[in-house]
Design a protein around this motif. Structure first.
Motif, PDB file in Angstrom:
ATOM      1  N   THR A 270      -8.752  31.034  35.620  1.00  0.00           N
ATOM      2  CA  THR A 270     -10.053  30.683  35.024  1.00  0.00           C
ATOM      3  C   THR A 270     -10.426  31.775  34.017  1.00  0.00           C
ATOM      4  O   THR A 270     -10.860  32.865  34.407  1.00  0.00           O
ATOM      5  CB  THR A 270     -11.116  30.536  36.134  1.00  0.00           C
ATOM      6  N   ASN A 271     -10.276  31.478  32.760  1.00  0.00           N
ATOM      7  CA  ASN A 271     -10.311  32.512  31.717  1.00  0.00           C
ATOM      8  C   ASN A 271     -11.690  32.835  31.165  1.00  0.00           C
ATOM      9  O   ASN A 271     -11.816  33.457  30.101  1.00  0.00           O
ATOM     10  CB  ASN A 271      -9.352  32.109  30.601  1.00  0.00           C
ATOM     11  N   THR A 272     -12.722  32.376  31.898  1.00  0.00           N
ATOM     12  CA  THR A 272     -14.085  32.820  31.569  1.00  0.00           C
ATOM     13  C   THR A 272     -14.710  33.453  32.812  1.00  0.00           C
ATOM     14  O   THR A 272     -15.924  33.655  32.866  1.00  0.00           O
ATOM     15  CB  THR A 272     -14.973  31.631  31.121  1.00  0.00           C
ATOM     16  N   TYR A 273     -13.878  33.753  33.801  1.00  0.00           N
ATOM     17  CA  TYR A 273     -14.383  34.198  35.092  1.00  0.00           C
ATOM     18  C   TYR A 273     -14.389  35.732  35.169  1.00  0.00           C
ATOM     19  O   TYR A 273     -13.549  36.355  35.820  1.00  0.00           O
ATOM     20  CB  TYR A 273     -13.513  33.579  36.191  1.00  0.00           C
ATOM     21  N   ALA A 274     -15.329  36.331  34.425  1.00  0.00           N
ATOM     22  CA  ALA A 274     -15.496  37.797  34.405  1.00  0.00           C
ATOM     23  C   ALA A 274     -16.790  38.065  33.647  1.00  0.00           C
ATOM     24  O   ALA A 274     -17.374  37.150  33.047  1.00  0.00           O
ATOM     25  CB  ALA A 274     -14.316  38.460  33.703  1.00  0.00           C
ATOM     26  N   GLY A 275     -17.209  39.316  33.651  1.00  0.00           N
ATOM     27  CA  GLY A 275     -18.413  39.673  32.898  1.00  0.00           C
ATOM     28  C   GLY A 275     -18.142  39.578  31.388  1.00  0.00           C
ATOM     29  O   GLY A 275     -16.985  39.662  30.943  1.00  0.00           O
ATOM     30  N   LEU A 276     -19.215  39.444  30.631  1.00  0.00           N
ATOM     31  CA  LEU A 276     -19.062  39.240  29.184  1.00  0.00           C
ATOM     32  C   LEU A 276     -18.320  40.403  28.505  1.00  0.00           C
ATOM     33  O   LEU A 276     -17.507  40.169  27.603  1.00  0.00           O
ATOM     34  CB  LEU A 276     -20.441  39.000  28.543  1.00  0.00           C
ATOM     35  N   ASP A 277     -18.559  41.633  28.945  1.00  0.00           N
ATOM     36  CA  ASP A 277     -17.888  42.773  28.296  1.00  0.00           C
ATOM     37  C   ASP A 277     -16.375  42.698  28.461  1.00  0.00           C
ATOM     38  O   ASP A 277     -15.627  42.919  27.512  1.00  0.00           O
ATOM     39  CB  ASP A 277     -18.391  44.110  28.863  1.00  0.00           C
ATOM     40  N   GLU A 278     -15.930  42.361  29.669  1.00  0.00           N
ATOM     41  CA  GLU A 278     -14.490  42.255  29.915  1.00  0.00           C
ATOM     42  C   GLU A 278     -13.896  41.083  29.107  1.00  0.00           C
ATOM     43  O   GLU A 278     -12.822  41.200  28.512  1.00  0.00           O
ATOM     44  CB  GLU A 278     -14.224  42.046  31.413  1.00  0.00           C
ATOM     45  N   LEU A 279     -14.630  39.976  29.078  1.00  0.00           N
ATOM     46  CA  LEU A 279     -14.131  38.812  28.315  1.00  0.00           C
ATOM     47  C   LEU A 279     -13.994  39.171  26.838  1.00  0.00           C
ATOM     48  O   LEU A 279     -12.966  38.903  26.211  1.00  0.00           O
ATOM     49  CB  LEU A 279     -15.075  37.611  28.480  1.00  0.00           C
ATOM     50  N   LYS A 280     -15.025  39.821  26.302  1.00  0.00           N
ATOM     51  CA  LYS A 280     -14.992  40.198  24.872  1.00  0.00           C
ATOM     52  C   LYS A 280     -13.786  41.083  24.591  1.00  0.00           C
ATOM     53  O   LYS A 280     -13.089  40.914  23.607  1.00  0.00           O
ATOM     54  CB  LYS A 280     -16.264  40.976  24.497  1.00  0.00           C
ATOM     55  N   ARG A 281     -13.568  42.067  25.469  1.00  0.00           N
ATOM     56  CA  ARG A 281     -12.458  43.003  25.279  1.00  0.00           C
ATOM     57  C   ARG A 281     -11.131  42.245  25.226  1.00  0.00           C
ATOM     58  O   ARG A 281     -10.301  42.473  24.353  1.00  0.00           O
ATOM     59  CB  ARG A 281     -12.485  44.025  26.429  1.00  0.00           C
ATOM     60  N   LYS A 282     -10.945  41.300  26.116  1.00  0.00           N
ATOM     61  CA  LYS A 282      -9.667  40.568  26.178  1.00  0.00           C
ATOM     62  C   LYS A 282      -9.520  39.602  25.006  1.00  0.00           C
ATOM     63  O   LYS A 282      -8.464  39.530  24.369  1.00  0.00           O
ATOM     64  CB  LYS A 282      -9.546  39.847  27.519  1.00  0.00           C
ATOM     65  N   TYR A 283     -10.567  38.859  24.713  1.00  0.00           N
ATOM     66  CA  TYR A 283     -10.472  37.889  23.606  1.00  0.00           C
ATOM     67  C   TYR A 283     -10.247  38.641  22.282  1.00  0.00           C
ATOM     68  O   TYR A 283      -9.453  38.233  21.447  1.00  0.00           O
ATOM     69  CB  TYR A 283     -11.739  37.045  23.472  1.00  0.00           C
ATOM     70  N   GLU A 284     -10.973  39.752  22.122  1.00  0.00           N
ATOM     71  CA  GLU A 284     -10.890  40.452  20.828  1.00  0.00           C
ATOM     72  C   GLU A 284      -9.551  41.177  20.657  1.00  0.00           C
ATOM     73  O   GLU A 284      -9.069  41.305  19.534  1.00  0.00           O
ATOM     74  CB  GLU A 284     -12.109  41.360  20.641  1.00  0.00           C
ATOM     75  N   GLU A 285      -8.939  41.585  21.762  1.00  0.00           N
ATOM     76  CA  GLU A 285      -7.585  42.162  21.654  1.00  0.00           C
ATOM     77  C   GLU A 285      -6.634  41.092  21.081  1.00  0.00           C
ATOM     78  O   GLU A 285      -5.815  41.381  20.203  1.00  0.00           O
ATOM     79  CB  GLU A 285      -7.063  42.640  23.022  1.00  0.00           C
ATOM     80  N   ALA A 286      -6.760  39.872  21.568  1.00  0.00           N
ATOM     81  CA  ALA A 286      -5.895  38.788  21.057  1.00  0.00           C
ATOM     82  C   ALA A 286      -6.195  38.506  19.582  1.00  0.00           C
ATOM     83  O   ALA A 286      -5.281  38.323  18.768  1.00  0.00           O
ATOM     84  CB  ALA A 286      -6.095  37.530  21.890  1.00  0.00           C
ATOM     85  N   LEU A 287      -7.465  38.505  19.227  1.00  0.00           N
ATOM     86  CA  LEU A 287      -7.828  38.173  17.837  1.00  0.00           C
ATOM     87  C   LEU A 287      -7.404  39.254  16.842  1.00  0.00           C
ATOM     88  O   LEU A 287      -7.250  38.977  15.652  1.00  0.00           O
ATOM     89  CB  LEU A 287      -9.337  37.909  17.728  1.00  0.00           C
TER      90      LEU A 287
END
Ligand code: SF4
Length: 330
Positions: A104-121
């Protein structure tokens, strides 16, 4: 409809008989786009004890996660490996989309999600994100952030919906109902984010007519893209145990039955919905029910298209917009 050269075209603007995902991307990006799967180390509320510990009864993420996905390695490393893996099989892509696929790829706090999504981008050539998740794992703060990103990148949230029937969702232990899926799709679409969904045909307790009726229900959802697949009984799942103890509860499709069912289903499906997958493909060693030979999904798609041609039919041919009671062909 015929174009100037006498070739038949359909409402989606090309001559394939369904609104195909690959053509849609070619139109947006001007060439082949490769999705690169990522296992970013998330879990899911249906496994970590929040909703349950056993997961949905059909789920075993190992059945569909590519070998290059390893949550022990960084997102950048997984993207590197994914590009090398696909370069061996396919011709060069003009763009890459980072596909947050496992769990479930939205199952974390917003800061952690941002860090992971932005690394990919930040990875060169990655022009967007596809985020797989459950409909009960989004919130307005996250949707606002993704909506902000979607001004600069291709952005899609892909929801596991699986069935439109609450009794089925309960039986497969999803932990949410269909109303929750509708609400997630509506909220996501309202923010201008592309919506995707995943459905399974053949879940226990559903008749073929129940599944066919889903064409009308799905047609009315605010969906951009959709993936369908036949139920496969995967080793190590709760469903494997259920299947071995009560096989009579399962009406699994043969390949020929599925092909004919799916063509009738497509005829009723809204032609505006882009179809990404017509069948599923899991690791052969993990499938416990009878397999459909050794066909890969590309081959199955080719056979579907051949059959659509033979029957001279296409997606949406029998689709009726809500409120329109005439049985007019599209
Ligand atoms: S299908 Fe998705 S929600 Fe269900 S157990 Fe697997 S990862 Fe969790």
């Amino acid at each position: 409809m015929m174009d100037n050269s006498g070739t038949r075209t359909f409402p989606w603007g090309h001559d394939r008989r369904f609104n195909a995902y690959s053509n849609y991307f070619r139109k947006i990006f001007g060439g082949r786009v490769q999705k690169l799967s990522i296992d970013a180390g998330f879990t899911c509320p249906n496994r970590d004890g929040t909703l349950g510990t056993g997961g949905c009864s059909f789920c075993n993420n190992d059945a569909f996660s590519p070998s290059y996905c390893n949550p022990e390695t960084s997102i950048t490393e997984q993207l590197d490996k994914g590009i090398r893996f696909h370069a061996r099989r396919y011709r060069k892509s003009v763009a890459y989309l980072a596909y947050f696929q496992s769990y479930t790829n939205t199952y974390a706090g917003l800061d952690e999600l941002k860090r992971k999504y932005e690394e990919a981008l930040r990875y060169p050539g990655v022009t967007g994100l596809i985020i797989g998740t459950r409909p009960d794992c989004i919130n307005n703060e996250l949707l606002d952030y993704l909506s902000y990103l979607s001004a600069s990148y291709y952005l899609a949230i892909e929801y596991g919906i699986e069935s439109c029937y609450d009794r089925t969702l309960e039986r497969v232990k999803r932990g949410h109902d269909f109303a929750c899926s509708v609400s997630a799709l509506e909220r996501t679409a309202a923010k201008g984010i592309n919506t995707g969904a995943h459905f399974i045909f053949g879940l226990p307790g559903e008749s073929r007519q129940d599944m066919m009726n889903e064409a009308t229900i799905i047609s009315d959802l605010p969906l951009k893209t959709v993936k369908f697949h036949q139920l496969q009984i995967i080793a190590g799942t709760g469903m494997e145990k259920e299947y071995l103890s009560r096989p009579q509860d399962f009406e699994l499709f043969t390949w020929e039955e599925y092909r004919e069912f799916f063509i009738r289903f497509l005829e009723k499906l809204n032609p505006e919905i882009i179809v990404e997958r017509l069948t599923g493909e899991s690791s052969p060693g993990l499938i416990r029910n009878r397999r459909w030979g050794n066909m890969r999904s590309e081959e199955m798609t080719r056979l579907f298209e051949q059959r659509l041609e033979e029957l001279d039919t296409w997606q949406g041919r029998l689709y009726r917009k809500k409120g329109n009671t005439t049985n007019k062909e599209m």
